[in-house]
Design an enzyme around this catalytic site. Structure first.
Site, PDB file in Angstrom:
ATOM      1  N   HIS A 112       1.001   0.978 -13.192  1.00 32.56           N
ATOM      2  CA  HIS A 112       1.724  -0.350 -13.422  1.00 32.56           C
ATOM      3  C   HIS A 112       3.193  -0.087 -13.435  1.00 32.56           C
ATOM      4  CE1 HIS A 112       2.386  -4.195 -15.328  1.00 32.56           C
ATOM      5  NE2 HIS A 112       3.144  -3.829 -16.174  1.00 32.56           N
ATOM      6  N   GLU A 146       6.248   6.519  -9.180  1.00 36.35           N
ATOM      7  CA  GLU A 146       4.990   6.028  -9.233  1.00 36.35           C
ATOM      8  C   GLU A 146       4.326   6.788  -8.195  1.00 36.35           C
ATOM      9  OE1 GLU A 146       3.988   1.748  -8.475  1.00 36.35           O
ATOM     10  OE2 GLU A 146       5.885   1.043  -9.280  1.00 36.35           O
ATOM     11  N   GLY A 188       0.904  -1.383   0.105  1.00 33.60           N
ATOM     12  CA  GLY A 188       0.111  -0.030   0.007  1.00 33.60           C
ATOM     13  C   GLY A 188       0.972   1.197   0.010  1.00 33.60           C
ATOM     14  N   SER A 189       1.985   1.170  -0.541  1.00 41.24           N
ATOM     15  CA  SER A 189       2.883   2.404  -0.504  1.00 41.24           C
ATOM     16  C   SER A 189       2.219   3.585  -1.389  1.00 41.24           C
ATOM     17  CB  SER A 189       4.288   2.182  -0.705  1.00 41.24           C
ATOM     18  OG  SER A 189       4.400   1.875  -2.227  1.00 41.24           O
ATOM     19  N   ASN A 190       1.836   3.096  -2.483  1.00 44.88           N
ATOM     20  CA  ASN A 190       0.988   4.166  -3.437  1.00 44.88           C
ATOM     21  C   ASN A 190      -0.196   4.607  -3.070  1.00 44.88           C
ATOM     22  OD1 ASN A 190       2.039   4.275  -6.326  1.00 44.88           O
ATOM     23  ND2 ASN A 190       2.208   2.171  -5.994  1.00 44.88           N
ATOM     24  N   ARG A 250      -5.605  -8.225  -8.940  1.00 42.20           N
ATOM     25  CA  ARG A 250      -6.821  -9.104  -9.588  1.00 42.20           C
ATOM     26  C   ARG A 250      -7.231  -8.214 -10.504  1.00 42.20           C
ATOM     27  NH1 ARG A 250      -9.799 -13.459  -7.201  1.00 42.20           N
ATOM     28  NH2 ARG A 250     -11.202 -12.702  -8.802  1.00 42.20           N
ATOM     29  N   GLY A 265      -8.967  -5.431 -20.899  1.00 44.86           N
ATOM     30  CA  GLY A 265      -7.681  -6.102 -21.331  1.00 44.86           C
ATOM     31  C   GLY A 265      -6.539  -6.080 -20.312  1.00 44.86           C
ATOM     32  N   ASN A 316      -5.262   2.698 -13.325  1.00 49.24           N
ATOM     33  CA  ASN A 316      -4.505   1.434 -12.440  1.00 49.24           C
ATOM     34  C   ASN A 316      -2.884   2.286 -12.801  1.00 49.24           C
ATOM     35  OD1 ASN A 316      -3.252  -1.008 -11.498  1.00 49.24           O
ATOM     36  ND2 ASN A 316      -2.836  -1.414 -13.649  1.00 49.24           N
TER      37      ASN A 316
HETATM   38  C1  GAR Z   1       3.690  -1.173  -7.203  1.00 45.68           C
HETATM   39  O1  GAR Z   1       4.974  -1.209  -7.838  1.00 45.68           O
HETATM   40  C2  GAR Z   1       2.477  -1.399  -8.446  1.00 45.68           C
HETATM   41  O2  GAR Z   1       2.812  -0.493  -9.549  1.00 45.68           O
HETATM   42  C3  GAR Z   1       2.385  -2.551  -8.672  1.00 45.68           C
HETATM   43  O3  GAR Z   1       2.595  -3.315  -7.394  1.00 45.68           O
HETATM   44  C4  GAR Z   1       3.215  -2.464  -6.670  1.00 45.68           C
HETATM   45  C5  GAR Z   1       2.442  -2.146  -5.225  1.00 45.68           C
HETATM   46  O4  GAR Z   1       2.967  -1.628  -4.570  1.00 45.68           O
HETATM   47  N1  GAR Z   1       1.274  -3.047  -9.434  1.00 45.68           N
HETATM   48  C6  GAR Z   1       1.166  -3.922 -10.238  1.00 45.68           C
HETATM   49  O5  GAR Z   1       2.149  -4.854 -10.569  1.00 45.68           O
HETATM   50  C7  GAR Z   1      -0.202  -4.075 -10.794  1.00 45.68           C
HETATM   51  N2  GAR Z   1      -0.200  -5.201 -11.856  1.00 45.68           N
HETATM   52  P1  GAR Z   1       2.277  -0.759  -3.309  1.00 45.68           P
HETATM   53  O6  GAR Z   1       1.397  -1.769  -2.470  1.00 45.68           O
HETATM   54  O7  GAR Z   1       3.513  -0.340  -2.163  1.00 45.68           O
HETATM   55  O8  GAR Z   1       1.477   0.252  -3.772  1.00 45.68           O
END
Ligand code: GAR
Length: 201
Positions: free
Chosen positions: A108, A173, A12-14, A90, A142, A106
């Site tokens: 990525h 990010e 959950g850092s984002n 998911r 997609g 999203n």
């Molecule tokens: C992040 O790097 C995000 O971009 C990636 O998971 C990580 C989650 O980090 N997402 C994906 O790969 C989606 N397919 P976070 O939980 O610390 O935000």
């Protein structure tokens, strides 16, 4: 005030970066709910500690469309303007895509369309590209294919591992996700084919 819901699966850092940007005045929005599909998600504890509405909807053994309908039902009373997938691992089922058409973003950790899917920092290293980065895109049916709102490039260093690269990408990010959310919430853009065009107003 526009209301966002954040979907998470883990650390959950984002989500924390979005919450911090709101708190520090860099993003005008209210986090109406944090939804986790994984009972172990650290983001759930963080959300509770921040006094936010934390909703656990476990997805294990539930098919995508059924799960999406459950999320739609949980969020329906909350008047959500935008759904943000922040490390949500998911696929998003059709009921969510229908309920929030062009209102799901999203993040990525690659420069799409290179390296969709999982373990993408390792994929970038294995391929030998010299730059990777991150992408914020609208979610469609997609895999990591919707129109791109924002990207940031990160150079790949000779001694990078998947972890060191992931850490440098993560810094970007945390910046571009909030910028993309601000743009979409402002409504100052139009979508022309696959292109998200910023409007000067
Ligand atoms: C992040 O790097 C995000 O971009 C990636 O998971 C990580 C989650 O980090 N997402 C994906 O790969 C989606 N397919 P976070 O939980 O610390 O935000």
């Amino acid at each position: 005030m526009k209301r966002i819901a954040i979907l998470v699966s883990g650390r959950g850092s984002n989500f924390e970066a979005i919450a911090r940007n709101i708190r520090e005045g860099r993003l005008e929005a209210e986090i109406a709910a944090v939804v986790a599909n994984n009972p172990e998600a650290k983001a759930l504890d963080t959300a509770r500690a921040l006094g936010l509405r934390a909703i656990l909807l476990p997805s294990k053994g539930v098919d995508s469309d059924t799960y999406a309908a459950q999320v739609v039902a949980a969020l329906a009373p909350l008047s959500i303007d935008l759904l943000c997938l922040a490390g949500f691992m998911r696929r998003v089922g059709q009921p969510l895509l229908d309920a929030y058409a062009h209102r799901i973003l999203n993040i990525h950790p690659s420069l799409l369309p290179s390296f969709p899917g999982l373990h993408v920092q390792q994929q970038a290293l294995d391929y030998g590209v010299k730059f990777s980065g991150c992408t914020v895109h609208f979610v469609d049916s997609g895999l990591d294919t919707g129109p791109i709102v924002a990207q940031a490039a990160v150079p790949i260093l000779d001694d990078d591992t998947a972890d060191t690269l992931a850490a440098r990408i993560l810094v970007e990010e945390h910046r571009i996700f909030s910028e993309a959310i601000a743009l979409v919430l402002s409504g100052r853009y139009r979508i022309d084919g696959r292109r998200v065009i910023r409007l000067d107003v």
